[in-house]
Every structure is written in C-alpha cells, then in structure tokens.
Design a protein around this motif. Structure first.
Motif, PDB file in Angstrom:
ATOM      1  N   ILE A  41       1.046 -73.157 -13.957  1.00  0.00           N
ATOM      2  CA  ILE A  41      -0.145 -72.829 -14.749  1.00  0.00           C
ATOM      3  C   ILE A  41       0.255 -72.443 -16.170  1.00  0.00           C
ATOM      4  CG2 ILE A  41      -2.019 -71.151 -15.020  1.00  0.00           C
ATOM      5  CD1 ILE A  41      -2.270 -71.129 -11.959  1.00  0.00           C
ATOM      6  N   GLY A  42       1.313 -71.635 -16.287  1.00  0.00           N
ATOM      7  CA  GLY A  42       1.801 -71.246 -17.615  1.00  0.00           C
ATOM      8  C   GLY A  42       2.294 -72.447 -18.407  1.00  0.00           C
ATOM      9  N   PHE A  43       3.013 -73.345 -17.727  1.00  0.00           N
ATOM     10  CA  PHE A  43       3.538 -74.546 -18.371  1.00  0.00           C
ATOM     11  C   PHE A  43       2.398 -75.437 -18.859  1.00  0.00           C
ATOM     12  CE2 PHE A  43       5.142 -78.994 -17.751  1.00  0.00           C
ATOM     13  CZ  PHE A  43       6.017 -79.005 -18.822  1.00  0.00           C
ATOM     14  N   VAL A  44       1.371 -75.607 -18.028  1.00  0.00           N
ATOM     15  CA  VAL A  44       0.224 -76.434 -18.393  1.00  0.00           C
ATOM     16  C   VAL A  44      -0.515 -75.837 -19.583  1.00  0.00           C
ATOM     17  CG1 VAL A  44      -2.056 -77.237 -17.628  1.00  0.00           C
ATOM     18  CG2 VAL A  44      -0.084 -77.459 -16.115  1.00  0.00           C
ATOM     19  N   GLU A  45      -0.642 -74.531 -19.621  1.00  0.00           N
ATOM     20  CA  GLU A  45      -1.316 -73.875 -20.740  1.00  0.00           C
ATOM     21  C   GLU A  45      -0.581 -74.125 -22.062  1.00  0.00           C
ATOM     22  OE1 GLU A  45      -1.600 -69.806 -19.565  1.00  0.00           O
ATOM     23  OE2 GLU A  45      -3.400 -70.125 -18.339  1.00  0.00           O
ATOM     24  N   VAL A  46       0.762 -74.119 -22.005  1.00  0.00           N
ATOM     25  CA  VAL A  46       1.560 -74.410 -23.207  1.00  0.00           C
ATOM     26  C   VAL A  46       1.336 -75.853 -23.643  1.00  0.00           C
ATOM     27  CG1 VAL A  46       3.895 -74.666 -24.105  1.00  0.00           C
ATOM     28  CG2 VAL A  46       3.311 -72.672 -22.728  1.00  0.00           C
ATOM     29  N   LEU A  47       1.357 -76.783 -22.690  1.00  0.00           N
ATOM     30  CA  LEU A  47       1.141 -78.190 -23.007  1.00  0.00           C
ATOM     31  C   LEU A  47      -0.253 -78.428 -23.589  1.00  0.00           C
ATOM     32  CD1 LEU A  47       2.707 -79.989 -19.879  1.00  0.00           C
ATOM     33  CD2 LEU A  47       3.730 -79.666 -22.137  1.00  0.00           C
ATOM     34  N   LYS A  48      -1.246 -77.775 -23.013  1.00  0.00           N
ATOM     35  CA  LYS A  48      -2.612 -77.944 -23.507  1.00  0.00           C
ATOM     36  C   LYS A  48      -2.765 -77.365 -24.914  1.00  0.00           C
ATOM     37  CE  LYS A  48      -5.021 -78.245 -19.069  1.00  0.00           C
ATOM     38  NZ  LYS A  48      -5.992 -77.604 -18.132  1.00  0.00           N
ATOM     39  N   ALA A  49      -2.064 -76.259 -25.170  1.00  0.00           N
ATOM     40  CA  ALA A  49      -2.105 -75.672 -26.514  1.00  0.00           C
ATOM     41  C   ALA A  49      -1.504 -76.640 -27.532  1.00  0.00           C
ATOM     42  CB  ALA A  49      -1.359 -74.345 -26.526  1.00  0.00           C
ATOM     43  N   LYS A  50      -0.388 -77.281 -27.146  1.00  0.00           N
ATOM     44  CA  LYS A  50       0.247 -78.268 -28.028  1.00  0.00           C
ATOM     45  C   LYS A  50      -0.684 -79.460 -28.259  1.00  0.00           C
ATOM     46  CE  LYS A  50       5.134 -77.426 -26.947  1.00  0.00           C
ATOM     47  NZ  LYS A  50       6.365 -78.033 -26.381  1.00  0.00           N
TER      48      LYS A  50
END
Length: 427
Positions: A41-50
């Motif tokens: 979930i944390g990884f996906v949030e970083v990707l979505k922010a990018k």
C-alpha cells in the motif's frame, strides 16, 4: 468473523480466547501477509504520487512547447507497476480474508474452557418418570399407534427419513401451531423464508466455508454449486438484514420462522439414535433477534426463557445446560442447550440451542445499526434459539406420557390444536 484490527493489535488475546475452544492458531503467516500488505500500500501510494506529479507536468510542458514523450512513457510505466502491485495486493487481501473467515468466534468471558464434558447443568425441570409397567420406546409407540411410517420413509428418501401419517401428522402440526401461537403472543414477527439459499447466506451465518460439506448443495447447469438447502431457519433469518444499517430506536428486532431443516448429518447413525432422533429432514420453529451490544445478554436470556417455557407447557422433564467453549458452534460466543430426557436411551437430547453470536455474524454480513446519540454506526449482535425442534419432542412426548395400556396422553397445551386428548393403539 473476528475483527482483523483486534488480531493485529492483540494477537495473544485472541489466541488465548480461541484456546478455550481447544482451537490452536498461529498468526505468524497472517502477520507476515499483513506486513507485506502495508508495504505494498505504501509503495502504491508513492507510485501514484509520482504519476499524479507527472500528469500535472504534461499540460504545462505542452503549453511551453516542450517534448512530453518521456513523461508519457514514465506515466505508462508507473501505470503498469501500479497494476501489478494492485494485483499482488488483491492476492494478499484474499489470503488474509480466507484465513480470518475460517476462525471461530471468541467465547464470552463467562464461558468455561474445554469440550462437552465441561458443560454446566444450570437447572433441571421435573423428574425422571418411574413406571409400574414395562415402558415402550418411542419407535415402538409410534408404530403401534400408527403415527410414523419409518419403512416407507426410507423407501422414499433413504435412511434418515420418515413419514408422519394420520394422528402422527396432526400431532406434529399441533406442535408447530402451538409454537407459532406462543411466539405471536410475545410480539415476534412471523417469517416464512426461502428453503434454497445462496452461498453468501451460508457465509454470513458462519457455516461456510468450513462446514460446506454438512449441507445439501444444489448445482445449476454450467454454473456449478451456487445454492444449498437451508439446514436451519437461522441461516435464512440472519441474512434478513444483510448489508443494512438499522436504527437503534428500532432494536431489538424479533423474528421467528417455521421451516423444515435439511442436513447431511455426516457419519453413520448410531443404533440408539434410530427413529426420529437423528434425520436428514425435520421440522423446526426458530427464534431470532437483532440487537445492540447492550441488549444482547438480556435477549439471550429471553430466548432461553421462551424455549424453556414451551417445553414446560408440554410437561416434559428436561435439563438446561450452559455449554463449554469447545461445545459451542463456531459462530457463537455463548450457548445454552435445553435437553429433554429420552427414557429408552437414558440420555438427555437437545431440542433447543439458544445462542449469542455477538458481532461475528454481523461482520460477515455487514449488518450495522446507527446510534441514536452520535449517529455513528456499529455492528449489530445476533441471537437465535430453536423454539422448538419437533423430531426429538415427539419421542419425548410419546415416552414420558405413555400409559400402561399403550396409549399416550396429549399435553394440555396441544389439545386445542389436535382435537383429542389421548392417542390409543389401533385395535
């Protein structure tokens, strides 16, 4: 279903509670999945922010006449990574759900540990009858009085089926009408549900996935197994408010239902359980309540009292037992059994189980209520009790009320529904 947050924060508390059922559980794998889930979930949030940041750059760069192909390529790559991560997250969520959905409920604090040998007898009503003649068992009585046809029942349905006929059918129907009348007097709403239910209904009740093999499954062409015959009206009634939010002012909700019950009853029939003691189809009236946590315990005691009152009005000797944790069904936090005495078997047989599931079933079926004070929602508590099952009552009535001449006295409570006060052997 248990609260996953409770398992996350207090796994040892849950483990200790389930140990009262002699249920040993290791949460290591679950915790590893949960940790991996948070990381994804944390990884996906970083990707979505990018991705969001890149998408904001595109219109600005286009306006400035700059080449955006590299950013478009980056966004496409991010989209693929997010899709892969979401798929992995979906797989982990499925594993976590599968693990938690098979866990039994946590017993109430006042329920003792262990299996049926630790059940507590709360009280006994009446006394075992003494005879000045050689008593018959219920199978002999049913046959000599022409009430039940076991042979033709087996011919029609196989082992574990019987046919009520003549006076026997009237007696069976009188019991059901008596129960219905009593529940209506007490303000319970009468429900006649479908006898064929969906998988989701079995899951909400807590019977699936672990106890799927105990029911008669129905298959549809090209669809496989999608429905089953209800094993008890509880399975239908628990789903009456599935997916709903009730108002606190309307609680408790009180229902009852008459249905036949269809059960595989896995395993062989013991010789002492011949006749109607154990069968694949039997009739039962079921009581049910949807309540707030504060109403829950009082609701359980009400159900116990109502079921006891019915047995008392039938003039039957019975005992009330509070079950140990390991003898409670998987969905229940607390259960009381009302057990009638069967003379010929020299055992007490359960005719009603009154149980409190707490919020376990409500979580599985997403059933909540809106609080009157702060308008917040919380999970309902669900309660049920047989009121009553007839297939063991008739054996008890026949044996406990038999007379020296082979006749059986009909309990006073049933006479308005039978139209007769005694059943005599046919000459």
């Amino acid at each position: 279903m248990l609260d996953i947050n409770l398992i996350r924060t207090n796994p040892e508390v849950v483990k200790k509670a389930l140990a009262k059922r002699n249920y040993d559980v290791d949460f290591t794998e679950l915790m590893n999945w949960d940790k991996e889930r948070k990381e994804i979930i944390g990884f996906v949030e970083v990707l979505k922010a990018k991705r969001n940041a890149a998408s904001k750059e595109v219109p600005v760069m286009k306006k400035e006449g700059k080449d955006v192909s590299s950013i478009i390529e980056e966004m496409s790559s991010l989209k693929e990574e997010i899709a892969k991560a979401d798929e992995k997250l979906k797989d982990i969520d499925h594993k976590i759900f599968g693990f938690v959905s098979t866990l039994p409920n946590m017993p109430a604090e006042d329920v003792v540990s262990g299996d049926k040998e630790n059940n507590e007898i709360i009280h006994v009503f009446g006394e075992k009858r003494t005879y000045d003649f050689k008593p018959k068992d219920h199978v002999e009585l049913a046959e000599s009085l022409g009430l039940i046809d076991y042979e033709r029942g087996a011919k029609l349905g196989g082992n574990g089926f019987w046919i009520y006929k003549g006076t026997g059918a009237i007696l069976e129907w009188a019991l059901l009408n008596f129960f219905i009348q009593e529940h209506l007097k007490d303000g319970y709403e009468f429900i006649l549900p479908p006898h064929i239910l969906t998988y989701e209904s079995g899951f909400t009740a807590g019977q699936f996935p672990k106890f799927e093999d105990d029911v008669f499954k129905l298959e549809q062409e090209n669809k496989g197994y999608v429905q089953f015959l209800l094993p008890t009206a509880e399975t239908a009634l628990i789903n009456f408010h599935r997916g709903e939010i009730l108002s606190e002012e309307d609680l408790p909700k009180k229902y009852f239902s008459y249905t036949p019950c269809y059960r595989k009853e896995a395993g062989s029939y013991r010789s002492e359980e011949r006749g109607m003691i154990r069968g694949h189809q039997f009739n039962k009236v079921e009581m049910f309540q949807f309540a707030t946590p504060d109403q829950s315990e009082a609701g359980l005691q009400e159900l116990v009292g109502k079921a006891e009152n019915l047995v008392q009005k039938l003039g039957l000797h019975y005992q009330l037992s509070k079950l140990a944790a390991g003898d409670c069904s998987a969905s229940m936090i607390k259960t009381y059994d009302i057990e009638v005495w069967i003379d010929s078997m020299e055992v007490y047989k359960e005719v009603s189980s009154a149980s409190n599931a707490g919020e376990y079933q409500a979580r599985r079926g997403n059933m909540k209520y809106r609080k009157a004070d702060d308008k917040k929602t919380a999970y309902l508590h669900t309660l049920n009790a047989s009121g009553l099952a007839t297939s063991r009552l008739i054996p008890a009535i026949l044996e406990q009320h038999q007379q020296a001449d082979g006749s059986v006295i009909i309990p006073d409570a049933l006479r308005p529904f039978t139209g007769f006060d005694v059943i005599k052997p046919s000459k």
